[in-house]
Motif scaffolding. Structure first.
Motif, PDB file in Angstrom:
ATOM      1  N   UNK A 218      11.891  66.521  48.841  1.00  0.00           N
ATOM      2  CA  UNK A 218      12.672  67.284  47.960  1.00  0.00           C
ATOM      3  C   UNK A 218      12.256  67.233  46.575  1.00  0.00           C
ATOM      4  N   UNK A 219      12.119  65.868  45.972  1.00  0.00           N
ATOM      5  CA  UNK A 219      12.142  65.619  44.663  1.00  0.00           C
ATOM      6  C   UNK A 219      10.900  65.626  44.121  1.00  0.00           C
ATOM      7  N   UNK A 220       9.726  65.072  44.925  1.00  0.00           N
ATOM      8  CA  UNK A 220       8.392  64.724  44.490  1.00  0.00           C
ATOM      9  C   UNK A 220       7.685  66.165  44.638  1.00  0.00           C
ATOM     10  N   UNK A 221       8.321  67.079  45.287  1.00  0.00           N
ATOM     11  CA  UNK A 221       7.338  68.395  45.434  1.00  0.00           C
ATOM     12  C   UNK A 221       7.758  69.222  44.481  1.00  0.00           C
ATOM     13  N   UNK A 222       8.625  69.117  43.653  1.00  0.00           N
ATOM     14  CA  UNK A 222       9.004  70.039  42.679  1.00  0.00           C
ATOM     15  C   UNK A 222       7.776  70.594  41.872  1.00  0.00           C
ATOM     16  N   UNK A 223       7.001  69.466  41.089  1.00  0.00           N
ATOM     17  CA  UNK A 223       5.963  70.153  40.100  1.00  0.00           C
ATOM     18  C   UNK A 223       4.879  71.001  41.226  1.00  0.00           C
ATOM     19  N   UNK A 224       4.523  70.421  42.326  1.00  0.00           N
ATOM     20  CA  UNK A 224       3.712  71.503  43.195  1.00  0.00           C
ATOM     21  C   UNK A 224       4.168  72.715  43.720  1.00  0.00           C
TER      22      UNK A 224
ATOM     23  N   UNK B 189       3.588  79.843  40.750  1.00  0.00           N
ATOM     24  CA  UNK B 189       2.717  80.616  39.722  1.00  0.00           C
ATOM     25  C   UNK B 189       1.119  81.124  40.154  1.00  0.00           C
ATOM     26  N   UNK B 190       0.806  80.752  41.553  1.00  0.00           N
ATOM     27  CA  UNK B 190      -0.392  80.930  42.149  1.00  0.00           C
ATOM     28  C   UNK B 190      -1.391  79.953  41.722  1.00  0.00           C
ATOM     29  N   UNK B 191      -0.891  78.773  41.524  1.00  0.00           N
ATOM     30  CA  UNK B 191      -1.926  77.709  41.191  1.00  0.00           C
ATOM     31  C   UNK B 191      -1.846  76.376  42.081  1.00  0.00           C
ATOM     32  N   UNK B 192      -2.599  75.671  42.420  1.00  0.00           N
ATOM     33  CA  UNK B 192      -2.604  74.529  43.137  1.00  0.00           C
ATOM     34  C   UNK B 192      -2.872  73.103  42.313  1.00  0.00           C
ATOM     35  N   UNK B 193      -1.835  72.428  42.100  1.00  0.00           N
ATOM     36  CA  UNK B 193      -2.009  71.079  41.278  1.00  0.00           C
ATOM     37  C   UNK B 193      -2.858  70.077  42.189  1.00  0.00           C
ATOM     38  N   UNK B 194      -4.256  70.075  42.385  1.00  0.00           N
ATOM     39  CA  UNK B 194      -4.785  69.193  43.196  1.00  0.00           C
ATOM     40  C   UNK B 194      -4.556  67.842  42.822  1.00  0.00           C
ATOM     41  N   UNK B 195      -4.686  67.521  41.627  1.00  0.00           N
ATOM     42  CA  UNK B 195      -4.315  66.202  41.160  1.00  0.00           C
ATOM     43  C   UNK B 195      -3.181  65.510  41.413  1.00  0.00           C
ATOM     44  N   UNK B 196      -2.206  66.533  41.478  1.00  0.00           N
ATOM     45  CA  UNK B 196      -0.754  66.212  41.927  1.00  0.00           C
ATOM     46  C   UNK B 196      -0.672  65.956  43.284  1.00  0.00           C
ATOM     47  N   UNK B 197      -1.139  66.667  43.860  1.00  0.00           N
ATOM     48  CA  UNK B 197      -1.242  66.358  45.590  1.00  0.00           C
ATOM     49  C   UNK B 197      -2.006  65.344  45.904  1.00  0.00           C
ATOM     50  N   UNK B 198      -3.035  64.949  45.188  1.00  0.00           N
ATOM     51  CA  UNK B 198      -3.741  63.684  45.436  1.00  0.00           C
ATOM     52  C   UNK B 198      -2.732  62.409  45.105  1.00  0.00           C
ATOM     53  N   UNK B 199      -2.099  62.618  44.208  1.00  0.00           N
ATOM     54  CA  UNK B 199      -1.189  61.711  43.614  1.00  0.00           C
ATOM     55  C   UNK B 199       0.296  61.431  44.958  1.00  0.00           C
ATOM     56  N   UNK B 200       0.670  62.535  45.391  1.00  0.00           N
ATOM     57  CA  UNK B 200       1.460  62.358  46.294  1.00  0.00           C
ATOM     58  C   UNK B 200       0.831  61.953  47.512  1.00  0.00           C
TER      59      UNK B 200
END
Length: 406
Positions: free
Chosen positions: A24-30, A36-47
């Motif tokens: 619940x906490x770490x997924x907030x940025x994603x 907004x129709x975007x994918x934070x691929x770098x953040x997904x890799x970090x997760x």
């Protein structure tokens, strides 16, 4: 804070409530980016790094090392075979690549018979990663994968919501979504479905599964062994275990699918009301679907193609029956090299062959045989009991019973 970080590496996926707090906490940025129709691929890799570290660090560091070695091995095998397919098409290289992809799983299954304890290659989820790896090699051979990139392949293998126990996704579907995130409107629907799936998982695994597995199952076994109620206790154990296995595993699958949805990936569902199936073939189209469809597509269908092409059997029915027995024998052995897993596989192969024979007979005599709601309900009841008996075999209960009684 230091105590919190020290506790993180001991978290097994979806086993404790704190794991969902972290999601619940770490997924907030994603989630915000996806809205907004975007994918934070770098953040997904970090997760991915964070959640894999939680599962494979600390006391599981040896599993973490084995996972890294495994990923390197499979990436090299797939990359080498893809490059070869650009210039060559010898069947020998395909079979070699399949064997090399299967090799880690085969060693993990066989080494305990040579030396007690877990082999150094073992890590949680190795079977499901192997299914993914073999799938990719086969689809490269079939020319279905025309653009293979090791970065995409790694992300496909270590997609952390499903890494430990599936569902088994398909490479091309996953990469398509990796490249093209869902629109704002589609993600809102996915987000709602994801939250719903996670709450369904909580109900299935932590409430119903807990009551069945932790409260009722030990009582049934105790009655069978210590209260001179062997038959009654065994029957109760059969039904309770069957329901427990479904709710526990379906609950886990809800978690994996729901978490995938939150990240914007439509990971396939694994269960679809399997206990309302009216025959055993329909059951396998509803139970652990990603696994049964994988075995259907990459084992059974290919084996049938070979048997018919080589004209090993004149009768298509005989070839189909041989294919079913080979398929379920492999599936049984995959679960474990013990007699009850083998019997479980042969039992289901027998049921499917009998079902095919009955369907052919029914089609031939459909005018003489009744077909209504009552016969359908009867078929559902019979299938349910046949499945429950198979899961009693699968549980190893009979083996435990014999050892304790004799």
């Amino acid at each position: 804070m230091s105590q919190l970080l020290a506790a993180l590496p001991f978290l097994t996926p979806y086993e404790k409530p704190f794991y969902f707090v972290l999601i619940a906490v770490t997924f907030i940025p994603s989630i915000i980016a996806s809205l907004r129709g975007k994918r934070l691929l770098w953040y997904q890799n970090l997760l991915t790094v964070l959640f894999l570290w939680m599962g494979f660090a600390g006391p599981n560091i040896s599993q973490g090392i084995a996972l890294v070695a495994y990923l390197v091995w499979q990436t090299v095998v797939a990359q080498c075979y893809f490059r070869y397919r650009q210039t060559g098409n010898r069947a020998g290289w395909f079979y070699l690549s399949v064997v090399l992809s299967l090799l880690p799983m085969i060693l993990i299954k066989l080494l305990p018979f040579v030396k007690e304890g877990q082999p150094f290659l073992y890590f949680l989820g190795y079977s499901y990663l192997t299914f993914k790896s073999v799938q990719v090699v086969m689809e490269i051979r079939d020319n279905l994968i025309k653009d293979f990139r090791w970065q995409h392949y790694l992300q496909f293998l270590i997609f952390f919501p499903t890494i430990s126990s599936g569902p088994i996704d398909r490479y091309r579907r996953f990469v398509d979504e990796l490249k093209k995130p869902p629109s704002k409107e589609d993600y809102v629907i996915l987000l709602n479905k994801g939250v719903h799936a996670i709450f369904m998982g909580l109900l299935y695994k932590f409430i119903i599964g807990y009551i069945l597995g932790k409260q009722l199952l030990p009582i049934a076994q105790d009655y069978a062994l210590h209260h001179d109620m062997l038959l009654e206790g065994s029957i109760a154990y059969m039904y309770i275990y069957s329901l427990y296995l479904f709710f526990d595993f379906a609950g886990y699958s809800f978690f994996a699918v729901g978490t995938s949805y939150l990240l914007g990936y439509r990971t396939p569902m694994n269960f679809n009301k399997p206990f309302i199936s009216h025959n055993i073939k329909e059951f396998w189209n509803r139970w652990h679907m990603s696994l049964s469809f994988w075995f259907r597509d990459y084992v059974y269908m290919r084996l049938m193609f070979t048997l018919l092409k080589k004209k090993v059997f004149k009768s298509r029915i005989v070839a189909s029956n041989v294919g079913y027995f080979a398929l379920f024998l492999i599936m049984g052995i995959w679960h474990g090299l013990t007699w009850y897993y083998v019997v479980y596989g042969l039992y289901h192969a027998t049921l499917i062959c009998l079902t095919d024979a009955w369907l052919r007979f029914k089609k031939k005599h459909q005018e003489k045989l009744p077909s209504n709601r009552l016969t359908h309900a009867l078929a559902v009841v019979l299938t349910f009991h046949a499945v429950c008996f198979s899961l009693l075999i699968f549980s190893g209960y009979v083996d435990v019973l014999f050892k304790q009684l004799f």
